[in-house]
Scaffold this active site. Structure first.
Site, short mmCIF file in Angstrom:
data_model
loop_
_atom_site.label_atom_id
_atom_site.label_comp_id
_atom_site.label_asym_id
_atom_site.label_seq_id
_atom_site.Cartn_x
_atom_site.Cartn_y
_atom_site.Cartn_z
N ASP A 129 0.86 -1.17 0.00
CA ASP A 129 0.00 0.00 0.00
C ASP A 129 0.90 1.23 0.00
O ASP A 129 2.10 1.15 0.31
CB ASP A 129 -0.90 -0.03 1.25
CG ASP A 129 -1.83 1.16 1.31
OD1 ASP A 129 -2.50 1.45 0.30
OD2 ASP A 129 -1.87 1.82 2.36
N ASP A 185 -0.08 5.29 0.85
CA ASP A 185 -0.28 6.25 1.94
C ASP A 185 -0.59 5.52 3.24
O ASP A 185 -1.49 4.68 3.31
CB ASP A 185 -1.43 7.20 1.59
CG ASP A 185 -1.29 8.55 2.29
OD1 ASP A 185 -0.44 8.68 3.18
OD2 ASP A 185 -2.04 9.47 1.92
#
Length: 258
Positions: free
Chosen positions: A11, A13
């Site tokens: 992932d 952020d």
């Protein structure tokens, strides 16, 4: 558990950076993966930006990534449409960047009489656009969405995301969308096709239980929760979705940062 893994699904952020702040463990972690013969791919549910835009954003932080090492829920949705709905006309609620990606893929975007209403993260949403989407869903158009996230984390807290817009359409029409992105199987299938890796060779790393960790938990992929984003250990205790590993930050996985 991680020694046998070939591919790290990361992932963005909350995992490798937060807002505009790069975590100090990120670059040593990425170097370690490449130096030990592994590979990584950045996957985000945030479809508001294209892969090219994300490539520039990562580069501005000093993060090495090619377009082939970046995927979004928008990419997964485009692949589904090209494979299973290739001749369909699509009413898209999304950003100009996402619209451009769809047009470049040859998908017909229309304002009237669509076969499909596709709702995504749309920072330019208006009442007229929502009303138009509801009208066509109510009258039989297929209802799809790039990703289920109800909020997008930003420096000031959260922004309304795709799932919240879908909830409004559902409240008005009684119809529930088919979602793509994490944690849905189409995401994992696309990653497998692109990389040639099997599920047992992968590990997914992220900060959200309901998307990142659920992608692993629902599909037989090892999952790692990092506590640098939106989830705390207390959240894990009360959730039915459990990661295989919990770390304070990604540097702890290979002792690549303090």
């Amino acid at each position: 558990m991680l020694e046998e893994k070939r591919l790290f699904i990361l992932d963005m952020d909350g995992t490798v950076y937060l807002g505009d702040r790069l975590f100090p463990q990120t670059l040593p972690f990425l170097r370690h993966i490449k130096e030990t013969g592994g590979a990584y791919i950045f996957f985000t549910n945030n479809a508001s930006r294209s892969r090219k835009t994300y490539e520039g954003r990562l580069a501005s932080m000093g993060i090495p990534a090619t377009p082939d090492e970046i995927m979004t829920s928008g990419d997964v949705t485009i692949q589904f449409l090209k494979t299973y709905r290739d001749s369909s006309k699509v009413l898209l609620l999304g950003t100009p960047d996402l619209e451009q990606s769809f047009r470049q893929a040859g998908i017909a975007l229309v304002q009237d009489d669509p076969d499909i209403v596709l709702v995504s993260f749309d920072t330019g949403v208006t009442y007229e656009k929502l009303d138009r989407a509801c009208h066509y869903v109510r009258n039989g158009a297929e209802f799809l969405s790039t990703h289920p996230d109800v909020n997008c984390p930003v420096d000031r807290g959260y922004m309304v995301d795709s799932g919240s817009l879908c909830a409004l359409v559902t409240a008005s029409t009684g119809k529930v969308p088919r979602y793509f992105g994490k944690p849905h199987m189409e995401t994992l299938q696309m990653i497998m096709e692109r990389t040639g890796c099997q599920k047992e060779e992968m590990v997914v790393i992220g900060d959200r239980l309901e998307t990142d960790i659920a992608l692993g938990a629902l599909n037989g992929v090892t999952s790692v929760l990092v506590l640098t984003g939106v989830t705390s250990r207390a959240d894990v205790e009360t959730s039915a979705i459990k990661p295989d590993i919990i770390v304070d930050h990604i540097g702890e996985l290979f002792s690549t940062g303090a």
